[in-house]
Write a protein that holds these residues in place. Structure first.
Motif, short mmCIF file in Angstrom:
data_model
loop_
_atom_site.label_atom_id
_atom_site.label_comp_id
_atom_site.label_asym_id
_atom_site.label_seq_id
_atom_site.Cartn_x
_atom_site.Cartn_y
_atom_site.Cartn_z
N PRO A 68 -9.69 71.57 54.44
CA PRO A 68 -10.62 72.55 55.01
C PRO A 68 -11.67 71.86 55.87
N PRO A 69 -12.06 72.50 56.99
CA PRO A 69 -13.11 71.89 57.82
C PRO A 69 -14.40 71.76 57.02
N HIS A 70 -15.22 70.80 57.38
CA HIS A 70 -16.47 70.57 56.66
C HIS A 70 -17.31 71.86 56.60
N GLY A 71 -17.84 72.13 55.41
CA GLY A 71 -18.75 73.26 55.26
C GLY A 71 -18.06 74.56 54.91
N GLN A 72 -16.73 74.65 55.07
CA GLN A 72 -16.06 75.92 54.79
C GLN A 72 -15.58 76.04 53.35
N MET A 73 -15.47 74.91 52.64
CA MET A 73 -15.08 74.96 51.24
C MET A 73 -15.45 73.63 50.60
N ALA A 74 -16.50 73.65 49.75
CA ALA A 74 -16.92 72.40 49.09
C ALA A 74 -16.07 72.21 47.85
N GLY A 75 -14.78 71.99 48.05
CA GLY A 75 -13.86 71.89 46.92
C GLY A 75 -13.38 70.47 46.68
N GLY A 124 -4.92 80.28 55.04
CA GLY A 124 -5.69 80.66 56.25
C GLY A 124 -6.15 79.43 57.02
N PHE A 125 -6.28 78.30 56.33
CA PHE A 125 -6.71 77.07 57.01
C PHE A 125 -5.60 76.50 57.90
N ILE A 126 -4.39 77.08 57.80
CA ILE A 126 -3.31 76.65 58.70
C ILE A 126 -3.43 77.36 60.07
N ILE A 154 -1.83 68.18 63.11
CA ILE A 154 -2.91 67.96 64.09
C ILE A 154 -4.15 68.76 63.69
N ALA A 155 -3.94 70.01 63.27
CA ALA A 155 -5.08 70.86 62.89
C ALA A 155 -5.84 70.24 61.72
N GLN A 156 -5.10 69.74 60.72
CA GLN A 156 -5.78 69.17 59.54
C GLN A 156 -6.41 67.81 59.86
N TYR A 157 -5.77 67.09 60.76
CA TYR A 157 -6.33 65.82 61.27
C TYR A 157 -7.67 66.10 61.96
N GLU A 158 -7.71 67.19 62.73
CA GLU A 158 -8.97 67.56 63.39
C GLU A 158 -10.01 68.04 62.37
N HIS A 159 -9.57 68.81 61.38
CA HIS A 159 -10.50 69.24 60.33
C HIS A 159 -11.11 68.04 59.62
N LEU A 160 -10.26 67.05 59.35
CA LEU A 160 -10.71 65.85 58.65
C LEU A 160 -11.87 65.19 59.40
#
Ligand SMILES: [Zn+2]
Length: 210
Positions: A68-75, A124-126, A154-160
């Protein structure tokens, strides 16, 4: 369950005694060089694919290798990344997707997830992956499936990279991030080349980096 118990007996009686010196060294410390983020899929076995040993890699597994992108889920994923970067000071983070991914299939097949509200929210994060389909949306469902798996890496790499500790470590050149795709049928890994915006065989990617 019996398979697991038999495996444990073999580990305890045969494997562990042979490696007890290694475990003695690892008993109160770890210094893994990499955080490996991959899907929970049972067919993706990081220690087998990478021939790593206890202590080599810090592993985070989630359905769909989602970050998950930073701030959207502190899990758990965010906490694992924070710990890996700030405490373990890993030099590499790898986000690894894989062929025949059920999480991606749920999206491409537009499966009804009304009975799985947590899964629906998580997957939804996909959604941001769609924008990384550079060549458009393929009409062949199999081609689309593979293309969206790549796009999701790529999307998760960018979220990271939105996580502040990751961004900081990247800026200070203490960390490198990688996007990989593992093919279950062939055993081959492809690496994302962010400059060329495409995936290339991992061997080629390593050769180019040297
Ligand atoms: Zn998967």
């Amino acid at each position: 369950m019996q398979k697991l118990l038999d495996g444990y007996a073999k580990f305890r009686n045969q494997v562990f005694p042979q490696q007890k010196d290694r475990f003695r060294l690892l008993a109160d410390r770890q210094a893994p060089d990499a955080l490996f983020i991959t899907c929970s899929d049972s067919r993706v076995v990081p220690d087998l694919i990478l021939q790593t040993e206890p202590g080599d890699i810090f592993v985070c597994r989630t359905a769909g290798n989602i970050v998950p992108p930073h701030g959207q889920m502190a899990g758990g994923v965010s906490a694992t990344i924070e710990y890996a970067v700030e405490v373990l000071a890993v030099s590499h983070i790898i986000v690894c997707g894989h062929s025949d991914c059920g999480a991606i299939k749920a999206i491409t097949d537009r499966r009804d997830l009304s009975r799985l509200p947590l899964t629906a929210k998580w997957l939804g994060f996909i959604e941001p992956a769609w924008k990384f389909l550079d060549a458009g949306i393929p009409s062949d469902p199999r081609v689309l499936h593979t293309a969206l798996i790549h796009a999701n890496v790529i999307a998760q790499y960018e979220h990271l990279r939105t996580h502040p500790e990751v961004a900081r470590a990247l800026a200070h050149k203490k960390l490198q991030v990688h996007g990989w795709y593992y093919d279950i049928l062939t055993g081959a890994i492809e690496a994302y080349d962010p400059e060329e915006r495409k995936f290339i065989p991992l061997e080629q990617s390593i050769a180019a980096a040297r």
